[in-house]
Design a protein around this motif. Structure first.
Motif, PDB file in Angstrom:
ATOM      1  N   SER A  26       2.677   9.512  -5.623  1.00 56.81           N
ATOM      2  CA  SER A  26       3.242  10.783  -5.166  1.00 56.81           C
ATOM      3  C   SER A  26       4.351  11.266  -6.099  1.00 56.81           C
ATOM      4  O   SER A  26       4.480  12.467  -6.366  1.00 56.81           O
ATOM      5  CB  SER A  26       3.780  10.613  -3.745  1.00 56.81           C
ATOM      6  OG  SER A  26       4.377  11.798  -3.288  1.00 56.81           O
ATOM      7  N   GLU A  31       0.832  -1.205   0.000  1.00 64.47           N
ATOM      8  CA  GLU A  31       0.000   0.000   0.000  1.00 64.47           C
ATOM      9  C   GLU A  31       0.870   1.259   0.000  1.00 64.47           C
ATOM     10  O   GLU A  31       0.618   2.211  -0.755  1.00 64.47           O
ATOM     11  CB  GLU A  31      -0.904  -0.034   1.231  1.00 64.47           C
ATOM     12  CG  GLU A  31      -2.001   0.999   1.243  1.00 64.47           C
ATOM     13  CD  GLU A  31      -2.991   0.757   2.381  1.00 64.47           C
ATOM     14  OE1 GLU A  31      -3.993   1.479   2.414  1.00 64.47           O
ATOM     15  OE2 GLU A  31      -2.751  -0.150   3.215  1.00 64.47           O
ATOM     16  N   ASP A  83       1.182   4.271  -2.989  1.00 66.47           N
ATOM     17  CA  ASP A  83       1.008   5.698  -2.705  1.00 66.47           C
ATOM     18  C   ASP A  83       2.278   6.489  -3.038  1.00 66.47           C
ATOM     19  O   ASP A  83       2.212   7.638  -3.491  1.00 66.47           O
ATOM     20  CB  ASP A  83       0.634   5.906  -1.235  1.00 66.47           C
ATOM     21  CG  ASP A  83      -0.763   5.372  -0.916  1.00 66.47           C
ATOM     22  OD1 ASP A  83      -1.574   5.238  -1.858  1.00 66.47           O
ATOM     23  OD2 ASP A  83      -1.028   5.073   0.265  1.00 66.47           O
ATOM     24  N   ARG A 102      -8.775   3.109  -4.100  1.00 63.57           N
ATOM     25  CA  ARG A 102      -8.092   4.323  -4.547  1.00 63.57           C
ATOM     26  C   ARG A 102      -8.627   4.836  -5.879  1.00 63.57           C
ATOM     27  O   ARG A 102      -8.796   6.033  -6.071  1.00 63.57           O
ATOM     28  CB  ARG A 102      -6.585   4.045  -4.699  1.00 63.57           C
ATOM     29  CG  ARG A 102      -5.845   4.073  -3.400  1.00 63.57           C
ATOM     30  CD  ARG A 102      -4.452   3.460  -3.562  1.00 63.57           C
ATOM     31  NE  ARG A 102      -3.731   3.542  -2.289  1.00 63.57           N
ATOM     32  CZ  ARG A 102      -4.006   2.784  -1.229  1.00 63.57           C
ATOM     33  NH1 ARG A 102      -4.988   1.902  -1.279  1.00 63.57           N
ATOM     34  NH2 ARG A 102      -3.328   2.924  -0.110  1.00 63.57           N
TER      35      ARG A 102
END
Length: 424
Positions: free
Chosen positions: A365, A357, A361, A396
């Motif tokens: 980013s 996870e 992310d 997401r």
């Protein structure tokens, strides 16, 4: 006529594509396998010094009653600084020798298919063999040495998620552009990328400049199997058992290093050292759980780790469709029937899921993009079928954006499609 092979040498399975006359096709590399386009990345050396690969290696190993030397997850040893090779029936094999046997077998299958010799290959590689840069570089060098030993003269590398993106590119209409999040889940690593992809006439464009984010984590299918072994099965082999330490007569827990090694199938042969065997014999004399220590001794001596981990893997796969299952296994004195629920599987793997996870992310980013700016999510590899993994992406990006097609062969196909980009 230019003929180039694309080889996806995987931790669990390997696949081969052929690029010729501007076209790419997958090759059936193991007719004995349930999926003929996949060959299990395993080796079996019998006592007659014969070497077998793929489904034949598994069948021969079982037929021989577990004698000989069976090896799988060989790819995970590439970045290891503590393992450069092993001795098998008096002959020394480097890690590159072991990998070369599999690559050579794939090369021969491909050459038979195309009817000519081929000396150029595009090899897939994970974004991260290791988070240690020196080990990562060493792993690629070992893989290149293996390819040369297999008979390839011209060797190119492509990141596996970029290869998967090339396969996805084929599905787009001419001129259509999408921002795609690629999740490639193997046996040893999970790799992620965000790529701007354009279909049709732009197919041969080098889109490496359109890579918006790239990352990976050393958590994948094998890790989930190991976690089940550690949390649910290892107690049957001495985890948390105690024994009286030599000389002090004080109660001591069985060394975690033994159980940790046992929980990684490909490392079980490392327990066969004289030192480990002697330690287990000492433990067995005074332990408060002699049955478990006998099981530990048996799995090492009788070499049934592969069969046990097959049972564990089956239970894991069952939980993709069921809420409850059991790990069924019987061998020597062990009769195992260990219940496992989907909730329990997810709880014991929370740390592993969190690492995946976090990496997802982190890659987002890098791009400076919000999840709603990603058009499509394309998932490949067997681990991508795990419901918890799928939900990480659905939560997401939304269920309507998530695709899971050609889970096992999209990387190999994409390596073939990468040929025009890498040959320029």
């Amino acid at each position: 006529m230019q003929v180039v092979f694309g080889i996806d040498f995987g931790t669990s399975n390997s696949a081969l594509s052929v690029y010729r006359d501007g076209q790419v096709e997958l090759v059936d590399v193991d007719l004995d396998s349930q999926t003929t386009s996949l060959m299990r990345s395993v080796l079996y050396f019998n006592e007659d010094k014969e070497v077998f690969t793929g489904a034949e290696a598994i069948h021969q190993y079982i037929e021989d009653g577990g004698y000989g030397r069976f090896m799988q997850s060989i790819k995970t040893f590439l970045p290891s600084s503590s393992f450069s090779g092993t001795e098998i029936f008096g002959k020394r094999y480097g890690i590159d020798d072991l990998v070369a046997i599999i690559l050579k077998q794939l090369k021969q299958k491909g050459e038979k298919h195309v009817g000519c010799s081929v000396d150029t290959v595009v090899l897939g590689r994970p974004v991260l063999f290791s988070e240690d840069k020196e080990k990562d570089q060493a792993a690629e060098q070992w893989l290149e040495k293996a390819a040369r030993k297999a008979g390839f003269k011209h060797i190119h590398f492509q990141f596996e998620p970029l290869a998967a993106a090339q396969t996805y590119k084929e599905s787009l209409a001419d001129g259509r552009e999408k921002i795609v999040f690629i999740g490639d889940f193997g046996g040893g690593t999970s790799d992620f990328s965000v790529i701007r992809v354009t279909g049709g006439t732009a197919q041969n464009k080098d889109f490496r400049n359109d890579v918006l984010g790239l990352g990976g984590v050393y958590v994948a299918g094998d890790k989930f199997d190991s976690q089940i072994m550690w949390d649910k099965v290892a107690r049957h082999f001495g985890r948390k058992a105690n024994y009286k330490a030599f000389a002090t007569e004080e109660w001591t827990e069985v060394p975690g290093s033994l159980i940790y090694t046992l929980s990684q199938w490909h490392r079980i042969p490392l327990l066969r050292t004289r030192q480990n065997r002697e330690l287990i014999r000492i433990i067995k004399r005074t332990t408060d759980n002699p049955e478990a220590i006998q099981n530990l001794e048996n799995i090492i001596e009788d070499n049934y780790g592969f069969s046990l981990f097959q049972a564990i893997e089956k239970a894991k796969c069952d939980l993709s469709a069921k809420e409850h299952t059991s790990i069924h296994f019987q061998e020597t004195d062990l009769d195992l029937d260990e219940a496992l629920s989907k909730q329990e599987f997810e709880e014991i793997n929370q740390t592993n899921f969190s690492k995946i996870e976090h990496c997802i992310d982190e890659v987002l980013s890098q791009c400076g993009l919000a999840a709603n700016q990603v058009d499509t999510v394309s998932l490949t590899g067997g681990t991508s079928k795990i419901p918890y993994i799928q939900n990480l992406f659905i939560d997401r990006f939304g269920a309507d954006k998530t695709e899971n097609n050609n889970a096992f062969t999209s990387v190999a196909h994409g390596l073939g499609l990468s040929v025009p980009l890498l040959m320029d």
